[in-house]
Design an enzyme around this catalytic site. Structure first.
Site, PDB file in Angstrom:
ATOM      1  N   LYS A   1       0.874  -1.218   0.235  1.00 49.24           N
ATOM      2  CA  LYS A   1      -0.276   0.202   0.028  1.00 49.24           C
ATOM      3  C   LYS A   1       1.086   0.688  -0.148  1.00 49.24           C
ATOM      4  CE  LYS A   1      -3.616  -2.608   2.433  1.00 49.24           C
ATOM      5  NZ  LYS A   1      -5.026  -2.316   3.425  1.00 49.24           N
TER       6      LYS A   1
ATOM      7  N   GLN B   1      -4.661  -1.449   9.932  1.00 49.98           N
ATOM      8  CA  GLN B   1      -3.929  -3.078   9.196  1.00 49.98           C
ATOM      9  C   GLN B   1      -4.574  -3.886   9.935  1.00 49.98           C
ATOM     10  OE1 GLN B   1      -3.475  -3.285   6.228  1.00 49.98           O
ATOM     11  NE2 GLN B   1      -3.806  -5.440   5.844  1.00 49.98           N
TER      12      GLN B   1
ATOM     13  N   ASP C   1     -11.140   2.820   4.181  1.00 45.96           N
ATOM     14  CA  ASP C   1     -11.177   1.788   4.103  1.00 45.96           C
ATOM     15  C   ASP C   1     -12.791   1.516   4.515  1.00 45.96           C
ATOM     16  OD1 ASP C   1      -9.023  -0.780   4.192  1.00 45.96           O
ATOM     17  OD2 ASP C   1      -8.740   0.456   5.635  1.00 45.96           O
TER      18      ASP C   1
HETATM   19  N1  GUN Z   1      -7.112  -6.390   6.550  1.00 49.31           N
HETATM   20  C1  GUN Z   1      -7.043  -7.659   5.528  1.00 49.31           C
HETATM   21  N2  GUN Z   1      -7.794  -6.501   4.465  1.00 49.31           N
HETATM   22  C2  GUN Z   1      -7.952  -5.885   4.613  1.00 49.31           C
HETATM   23  C3  GUN Z   1      -8.351  -4.322   4.192  1.00 49.31           C
HETATM   24  O1  GUN Z   1      -8.658  -3.792   2.654  1.00 49.31           O
HETATM   25  N3  GUN Z   1      -8.012  -3.386   4.840  1.00 49.31           N
HETATM   26  C4  GUN Z   1      -7.908  -3.650   6.595  1.00 49.31           C
HETATM   27  N4  GUN Z   1      -7.702  -2.132   6.768  1.00 49.31           N
HETATM   28  N5  GUN Z   1      -7.124  -4.220   6.729  1.00 49.31           N
HETATM   29  C5  GUN Z   1      -6.999  -5.524   6.274  1.00 49.31           C
END
Ligand code: GUN
Length: 304
Positions: free
Chosen positions: A52, A96, A119
């Site tokens: 990311k 995350q 998100d």
């Molecule tokens: N953990 C697994 N997928 C995601 C996601 O799309 N966003 C976040 N913040 N954590 C995750």
């Protein structure tokens, strides 16, 4: 032969568009910024967050990687989120998941400013999505819609069956498909005669989190299958259950000692009209949509 929906190519196209949007914002003196919060040392999370942050660099988005230790408390995390909510150089906040068990995940997600909730996990954005108002939508389900749309697969009037009801994927995917005028059924672990329902799907979205759960007899021939699952296989027995006789996978498994399989059994894809492979299907879209949401949040927050 079923058509393979190339998620990596679609994600690359979206990223080009986002980079263009970033350049357009620069004219207004605005540089979108993303704060990525990575707690502890979960290997998979480290890989995701690194990707990311790299995507931000590639597209000209500012990023700030914040890495609290595994021992961080809920209160310390709430204080961090409050600080990020007030920082003007930060348009998007990504925490995350999963977080350590002792941290109150819901309290944290609720504390993120909905305007910076890239998100789409805040109840305000979930509610706005449900109510048909402009909202930051969760990245993976938003990516599912982009794959279908950009591949020219009709959603209007089609029967979409979503297997899985998580707040992160299943529920928002169903809502987004509904907004595309699909007829939507949501199934889950308690659904009776699951195969009976999934066999009616023109578009089958598998988001259960169980390796190879969707088997060939659960698929209507010609259906579009979207596989959201990412399940790591590490033993020979597991490997053979899904990939026995697949030389390409065998090479990967021998080299790395593991490979990944989605929620759809590879044999089930053979019946599809089109499908997203794992890896290289839905996965790449999650990051592309996060970048798109960050730029959108930057624009919305400044009313540009
Ligand atoms: N953990 C697994 N997928 C995601 C996601 O799309 N966003 C976040 N913040 N954590 C995750």
């Amino acid at each position: 032969m079923p058509k393979v929906l190339d998620g990596a190519a679609i994600a690359a196209a979206i990223k080009l568009e986002v980079a263009e949007d970033v350049r357009a914002l620069a004219v207004h003196g605005v540089r979108p910024g993303l704060a990525a919060v990575l707690v502890g040392n979960v290997a998979a999370s480290e890989i995701y967050v690194r990707s990311k942050v790299q995507a931000c660099a590639d597209l000209g988005i500012y990023s700030d990687l914040i890495t609290p230790p595994e021992s961080v408390s809920t209160d310390e995390m709430l204080a961090l989120v409050d600080k990020l909510n007030h920082r003007n150089d930060i348009d998007g906040i990504l925490i995350q998941l999963p977080l350590p068990k002792h941290v109150d995940t819901k309290a944290l997600l609720d504390a993120v400013d909905p305007a910076k909730d890239v998100d789409g996990f805040h109840p305000m954005n979930a509610g706005r999505l449900q109510a048909g108002r402009p909202a930051l939508a969760p990245c993976t389900p938003a990516g599912v819609i982009e794959i279908l749309r950009r591949s020219g697969i009709a959603m209007s009037g089609q029967h979409a069956v979503v297997v899985g009801r998580s707040d992160i994927v299943g529920k928002p995917a169903a809502m987004l498909l509904l907004h595309q005028n699909a007829t939507v059924t949501i199934c889950h672990s308690k659904t009776r005669d699951l195969g009976e329902v999934t066999r009616q799907a023109d578009i089958l979205v598998a988001a259960i989190g169980r390796p190879g759960f969707i088997t060939p007899e659960m698929v209507k021939p010609g259906a579009t299958i979207i596989d959201v699952g990412i399940n790591r296989l590490t033993t020979r027995e597991e490997f053979d259950r899904y990939f026995a006789g697949d030389a390409k996978r065998e090479a990967i498994f021998s080299k790395r000692g593991s490979t990944i399989v989605g929620d759809v059994h590879p044999k089930a894809f053979e019946l599809a009209g089109a499908y997203t492979p794992v890896p290289g299907g839905v996965g790449p879209l999650t990051i592309a949509m996060l970048m798109a949401n960050t730029v959108r949040a930057a624009r919305m927050r400044r009313e540009l």
